[in-house]
Design an enzyme around this catalytic site. Structure first.
Site, short mmCIF file in Angstrom:
data_model
loop_
_atom_site.label_atom_id
_atom_site.label_comp_id
_atom_site.label_asym_id
_atom_site.label_seq_id
_atom_site.Cartn_x
_atom_site.Cartn_y
_atom_site.Cartn_z
N MET A 28 -11.55 -6.12 5.87
CA MET A 28 -10.76 -4.93 6.64
C MET A 28 -10.11 -5.79 8.04
O MET A 28 -11.00 -5.93 8.58
CB MET A 28 -11.35 -3.90 6.80
CG MET A 28 -11.62 -2.84 5.65
SD MET A 28 -10.15 -2.34 4.71
CE MET A 28 -8.94 -1.59 5.93
N HIS A 85 -1.40 -1.42 -4.02
CA HIS A 85 -2.69 -1.08 -3.53
C HIS A 85 -2.53 0.43 -3.41
O HIS A 85 -1.70 1.17 -2.71
CB HIS A 85 -2.77 -1.62 -1.93
CG HIS A 85 -3.99 -1.59 -1.30
ND1 HIS A 85 -4.88 -2.23 -1.51
CD2 HIS A 85 -4.07 -0.76 -0.30
CE1 HIS A 85 -6.25 -1.97 -0.85
NE2 HIS A 85 -5.74 -0.88 0.06
N GLY A 135 -8.87 3.96 7.60
CA GLY A 135 -8.37 5.30 7.60
C GLY A 135 -6.82 5.71 7.67
O GLY A 135 -6.55 6.69 7.33
N SER A 148 0.83 -1.37 -0.01
CA SER A 148 -0.17 -0.04 0.15
C SER A 148 0.85 1.22 -0.02
O SER A 148 1.50 1.54 0.79
CB SER A 148 -0.74 0.01 1.14
OG SER A 148 -1.45 1.37 1.18
N ASP A 162 -6.49 -6.45 4.61
CA ASP A 162 -5.96 -5.24 4.52
C ASP A 162 -6.00 -4.55 6.07
O ASP A 162 -6.68 -4.10 6.38
CB ASP A 162 -6.63 -4.21 3.41
CG ASP A 162 -6.00 -2.80 3.42
OD1 ASP A 162 -4.93 -2.43 3.86
OD2 ASP A 162 -6.75 -1.96 2.91
N MET A 222 -12.06 4.40 0.09
CA MET A 222 -12.72 4.78 1.38
C MET A 222 -13.24 5.89 1.09
O MET A 222 -13.07 6.85 1.79
CB MET A 222 -11.79 4.60 2.55
CG MET A 222 -11.27 3.07 2.40
SD MET A 222 -9.70 3.00 3.50
CE MET A 222 -8.50 3.38 1.88
N ASP A 241 -4.78 3.65 -1.80
CA ASP A 241 -6.01 4.06 -0.89
C ASP A 241 -6.53 5.30 -1.16
O ASP A 241 -5.91 6.45 -1.01
CB ASP A 241 -5.50 4.06 0.56
CG ASP A 241 -5.16 2.56 1.13
OD1 ASP A 241 -6.09 1.70 0.95
OD2 ASP A 241 -4.03 2.14 1.58
N SER A 281 2.88 -0.47 5.88
CA SER A 281 4.08 -0.12 6.91
C SER A 281 5.13 -1.27 6.83
O SER A 281 6.39 -1.11 6.86
CB SER A 281 3.88 0.22 8.06
OG SER A 281 2.90 -0.38 8.52
C1 DX5 Z 1 -6.08 1.67 5.91
C2 DX5 Z 1 -5.60 1.35 4.45
C3 DX5 Z 1 -4.45 0.30 4.39
C4 DX5 Z 1 -3.32 0.58 4.86
C5 DX5 Z 1 -2.77 -0.48 5.54
O1 DX5 Z 1 -7.25 2.19 6.03
O2 DX5 Z 1 -6.70 0.45 3.67
O3 DX5 Z 1 -4.49 0.04 3.12
O4 DX5 Z 1 -2.48 1.33 3.93
O5 DX5 Z 1 -1.43 -0.10 6.22
P1 DX5 Z 1 -0.68 -1.11 7.26
O6 DX5 Z 1 -0.12 -2.08 6.43
O7 DX5 Z 1 0.31 -0.27 7.87
O8 DX5 Z 1 -1.66 -1.63 8.41
ZN ZN Z 2 -6.37 -0.14 1.89
#
Ligand code: DX5
Ligand code: ZN
Length: 222
Positions: free
Chosen positions: A135, A31, A140, A8, A173, A66, A33, A196
């Site tokens: 999720m 990915h 967020g 992501s 995710d 989102m 967001d 991350s």
């Molecule tokens: C959160 C996003 C994720 C996010 C995941 O709302 O949809 O895609 O980037 O990040 P990590 O892997 O750091 O939890």
């Molecule tokens: Zn995401």
């Protein structure tokens, strides 16, 4: 079927997306967001950015919307060339109609479920979708902790997909790292978003390989 690892770019350097894409070239999809400050309390970027990423990305785009009113906005991301467009079940007025529109444009259609959203109403709709995103954090923000309480939804989805002949990818995710990916793979996920854990690694390619190996070793173990 091997697992898919989708880093992501929410965790990437926002001033250097093209360079950051080069660090994850061994991944399967990237990915992306999209947050609107209404559906979730955070704001990222929108269609203009996705159009530009589509031009420079060597990997197909896995767009996660989102946002409120995806019925209105999601088709534009498919028209921009996104490989998959995933919208939230909680935000869509006509999820099946929207999925059909996305497919007709040529994108894979995905539906996302927040941690508190039950999966049961969607099990019979699986033929309408190419991907279900469970999720594993509240949407967020990146960097949150994986919620194992969401795993029964994956198990229910995997049971429904198994033997159905459908090619529906089951995506997780949020909080995915080399440990939680094992839990998610065992529960039935085959497509893993990691922000991350990939971008904060010294060598993203090494981390992608580590995640893929951990997932492949445990795919559908239950
Ligand atoms: C959160 C996003 C994720 C996010 C995941 O709302 O949809 O895609 O980037 O990040 P990590 O892997 O750091 O939890
Ligand atoms: Zn995401």
């Amino acid at each position: 079927m091997p697992s898919r690892i989708n880093p992501s770019i929410l965790a990437a350097d926002f001033a250097n997306f093209e360079r950051e894409l080069g660090r994850i070239s061994t991944a399967d999809l990237v990915h992306v967001d999209i947050m609107d400050n209404h559906f979730v309390p955070n704001l990222t970027f929108g269609l203009t950015m996705v159009e530009r990423l589509q031009q420079v990305s060597p990997l197909p785009l896995d767009v996660h919307l989102m946002i409120d009113d995806p019925d209105r906005w999601a088709p534009g991301y498919a028209e921009a060339g996104a490989y998959s467009v995933t919208f939230h079940a909680e935000a869509a007025a006509d999820a099946v109609g929207l999925a059909r529109t996305l497919r007709s444009i040529g994108a894979r259609a995905g539906i996302a479920l927040k941690p508190g959203t039950p999966v049961e109403p969607y099990l019979e709709l699986l033929p309408e979708f190419d991907q279900v995103l469970v999720m594993t954090v509240e949407p967020g923000f990146g960097g949150q902790s994986f919620m194992a309480s969401t795993m029964p939804k994956l198990t229910a989805l995997r049971d429904a997909v198994r033997g159905s002949g459908l090619d529906v990818w089951l995506q997780v995710d949020g909080g995915i790292n080399e440990e939680t990916i094992v839990t998610a793979a065992e529960a039935g996920a085959d497509t893993f978003v990691a922000g991350s854990s990939v971008f904060n690694a010294a060598e993203p390619a090494t981390q992608i390989a580590l995640l893929r190996a951990a997932a492949d070793a445990h795919l559908g173990a239950h």
